[in-house]
Motif scaffolding. Structure first.
Motif, mmCIF file in Angstrom:
data_model
loop_
_atom_site.group_PDB
_atom_site.id
_atom_site.type_symbol
_atom_site.label_atom_id
_atom_site.label_comp_id
_atom_site.label_asym_id
_atom_site.label_seq_id
_atom_site.Cartn_x
_atom_site.Cartn_y
_atom_site.Cartn_z
ATOM 1 N N UNK A 5 0.825 -1.205 0.000
ATOM 2 C CA UNK A 5 0.000 0.000 0.000
ATOM 3 C C UNK A 5 0.861 1.258 0.000
ATOM 4 N N UNK A 6 1.934 1.249 0.787
ATOM 5 C CA UNK A 6 2.824 2.410 0.828
ATOM 6 C C UNK A 6 3.470 2.651 -0.521
ATOM 7 N N UNK A 7 3.904 1.578 -1.186
ATOM 8 C CA UNK A 7 4.516 1.717 -2.507
ATOM 9 C C UNK A 7 3.505 2.236 -3.518
ATOM 10 N N UNK A 8 2.278 1.758 -3.421
ATOM 11 C CA UNK A 8 1.239 2.208 -4.352
ATOM 12 C C UNK A 8 0.882 3.669 -4.104
ATOM 13 N N UNK A 9 0.804 4.048 -2.831
ATOM 14 C CA UNK A 9 0.531 5.459 -2.511
ATOM 15 C C UNK A 9 1.608 6.349 -3.120
ATOM 16 N N UNK A 10 2.862 5.965 -2.975
ATOM 17 C CA UNK A 10 3.955 6.757 -3.539
ATOM 18 C C UNK A 10 3.851 6.840 -5.045
ATOM 19 N N UNK A 11 3.498 5.744 -5.695
ATOM 20 C CA UNK A 11 3.385 5.739 -7.154
ATOM 21 C C UNK A 11 2.294 6.679 -7.636
ATOM 22 N N UNK A 12 1.227 6.797 -6.865
ATOM 23 C CA UNK A 12 0.110 7.646 -7.273
ATOM 24 C C UNK A 12 0.337 9.107 -6.920
ATOM 25 N N UNK A 13 0.730 9.367 -5.666
ATOM 26 C CA UNK A 13 0.695 10.732 -5.156
ATOM 27 C C UNK A 13 2.062 11.414 -5.038
ATOM 28 N N UNK A 14 3.140 10.648 -5.094
ATOM 29 C CA UNK A 14 4.449 11.239 -4.819
ATOM 30 C C UNK A 14 5.390 11.256 -6.017
ATOM 31 N N UNK A 49 4.577 9.999 -9.300
ATOM 32 C CA UNK A 49 3.881 10.041 -10.596
ATOM 33 C C UNK A 49 4.311 8.922 -11.539
ATOM 34 N N UNK A 50 4.659 7.776 -10.989
ATOM 35 C CA UNK A 50 5.117 6.692 -11.862
ATOM 36 C C UNK A 50 3.974 6.065 -12.651
ATOM 37 N N UNK A 51 2.729 6.361 -12.277
ATOM 38 C CA UNK A 51 1.583 5.870 -13.047
ATOM 39 C C UNK A 51 1.172 6.836 -14.150
ATOM 40 N N UNK A 52 1.783 8.012 -14.183
ATOM 41 C CA UNK A 52 1.346 9.023 -15.136
ATOM 42 C C UNK A 52 -0.047 9.535 -14.820
ATOM 43 N N UNK A 53 -0.396 9.524 -13.537
ATOM 44 C CA UNK A 53 -1.708 9.990 -13.087
ATOM 45 C C UNK A 53 -1.496 11.071 -12.040
ATOM 46 N N UNK A 54 -1.152 12.254 -12.472
ATOM 47 C CA UNK A 54 -0.811 13.319 -11.539
ATOM 48 C C UNK A 54 -2.010 13.729 -10.691
ATOM 49 N N UNK A 55 -1.801 13.976 -9.391
ATOM 50 C CA UNK A 55 -2.877 14.483 -8.541
ATOM 51 C C UNK A 55 -3.066 15.990 -8.647
ATOM 52 N N UNK A 56 -2.411 16.619 -9.637
ATOM 53 C CA UNK A 56 -2.497 18.067 -9.831
ATOM 54 C C UNK A 56 -3.321 18.415 -11.065
ATOM 55 N N UNK A 99 -5.660 29.149 2.757
ATOM 56 C CA UNK A 99 -4.430 29.059 1.996
ATOM 57 C C UNK A 99 -3.764 27.719 2.281
ATOM 58 N N UNK A 100 -2.988 27.250 1.334
ATOM 59 C CA UNK A 100 -2.242 26.010 1.527
ATOM 60 C C UNK A 100 -1.195 26.217 2.608
ATOM 61 N N UNK A 101 -1.006 25.222 3.444
ATOM 62 C CA UNK A 101 -0.029 25.334 4.520
ATOM 63 C C UNK A 101 1.372 25.516 3.969
ATOM 64 N N UNK A 102 1.732 24.724 2.971
ATOM 65 C CA UNK A 102 3.069 24.790 2.372
ATOM 66 C C UNK A 102 2.951 24.454 0.899
ATOM 67 N N UNK A 103 2.856 25.478 0.042
ATOM 68 C CA UNK A 103 2.642 25.230 -1.384
ATOM 69 C C UNK A 103 3.846 24.560 -2.034
ATOM 70 N N UNK A 104 5.019 24.620 -1.385
ATOM 71 C CA UNK A 104 6.187 23.937 -1.955
ATOM 72 C C UNK A 104 6.057 22.428 -1.810
ATOM 73 N N UNK A 105 5.376 22.006 -0.771
ATOM 74 C CA UNK A 105 5.176 20.571 -0.556
ATOM 75 C C UNK A 105 4.003 20.047 -1.372
ATOM 76 N N UNK A 106 2.950 20.861 -1.481
ATOM 77 C CA UNK A 106 1.735 20.434 -2.167
ATOM 78 C C UNK A 106 1.114 21.668 -2.799
ATOM 79 N N UNK A 107 1.164 21.731 -4.131
ATOM 80 C CA UNK A 107 0.654 22.904 -4.834
ATOM 81 C C UNK A 107 -0.860 23.037 -4.626
ATOM 82 N N UNK A 108 -1.354 24.227 -4.873
ATOM 83 C CA UNK A 108 -2.747 24.558 -4.573
ATOM 84 C C UNK A 108 -3.768 23.728 -5.341
#
Length: 239
Positions: free
Chosen positions: A70-79, A81-88, A117-126
């Motif tokens: 699950x941790x590896x899959x979470x990273x692939x999706x949200x961190x 982008x190895x699936x080519x499915x950006x969360x942005x 406002x986003x807490x830290x836009x450098x970590x997670x864009x708006x």
């Protein structure tokens, strides 16, 4: 919309946010199983696709689960982008499929107008899916519910690009759990938009109408935004 329903919808969104916001750990997994998630959500499933999405989520939770997978899959999706499915959103809508494009700045202004406002836009864009879900949740907690603006937000932002994200995650992720999270969030958002139409008479635009509206906003004069495929079946509080 009654205050009780608004609060219940905000609670639903909190549950969905947590599924996208962080890796699933053993404690959270146990809580979800004991709570019979997702059947405790305030919005019941609608139609065959909704019923299937809820069933898939329940089935994924019932299966033996490896937290490492699950941790590896979470990273692939949200961190990474190895699936080519950006969360942005920007990656899906910008002409060059780049992050930090026009949608990010538009959403930053939208949040600021609501005192967020986003807490830290450098970590997670708006324009990250988690921040868009957070914004939607805050809308339901506002003293006066802006139905028109909420429907427009779904039509032009989260509800427009998320179906393609959800479809790609469901097809290519490694675990049934994250496939089910994407599918469940998709059908929940569709159901929510339908409820806004039912209660406030806010018809859902066609995909062509939404594409034309977004093309005008983004001033894409060289190429139209590709229509999104439906998946089958500011100082103030910060996040």
């Amino acid at each position: 919309m009654a205050s009780e329903l608004l609060a219940a919808l905000a609670d639903d969104l909190e549950q969905l946010i947590r599924r996208h916001d962080r890796e699933l750990d053993a404690e959270t997994l146990a809580v979800l199983r004991s709570a019979d998630f997702p059947h405790g959500l305030a919005l019941p499933p609608a139609g065959e696709a909704g019923q299937q999405a809820y069933a898939n989520m329940a089935a994924a939770l019932a299966e033996p689960t490896s937290l490492d997978e699950l941790a590896a899959d979470y990273a692939a999706i949200y961190l990474n982008n190895s699936l080519g499915a950006s969360p942005y959103e920007s990656v899906w809508l910008s002409d060059d499929h780049l992050a930090c494009a026009t949608p990010m700045f538009e959403l930053r202004e939208l949040y600021a107008a609501a005192g967020l406002q986003a807490t830290d836009w450098r970590r997670r864009f708006d324009d990250h899916v988690v921040l868009q879900l957070h914004y939607l949740r805050q809308v339901f907690l506002a003293p006066s519910f802006p139905a028109d603006d909420t429907a427009r937000f779904i039509d032009e932002h989260l509800g427009y690009w998320f179906p393609d994200f959800a479809q790609r995650v469901s097809l290519f992720c490694a675990t049934p759990f994250y496939a089910a999270v994407a599918e469940l969030t998709h059908v929940w958002l569709l159901r929510l938009r339908g409820v806004l139409d039912e209660i406030y008479d806010l018809p859902i635009p066609s995909r062509d109408e939404m594409t034309a509206r977004i093309n005008r906003k983004l001033a894409l004069d060289k190429a139209e935004v590709a229509p999104i495929r439906f998946m089958p079946g500011a100082q103030g509080p910060s996040w």
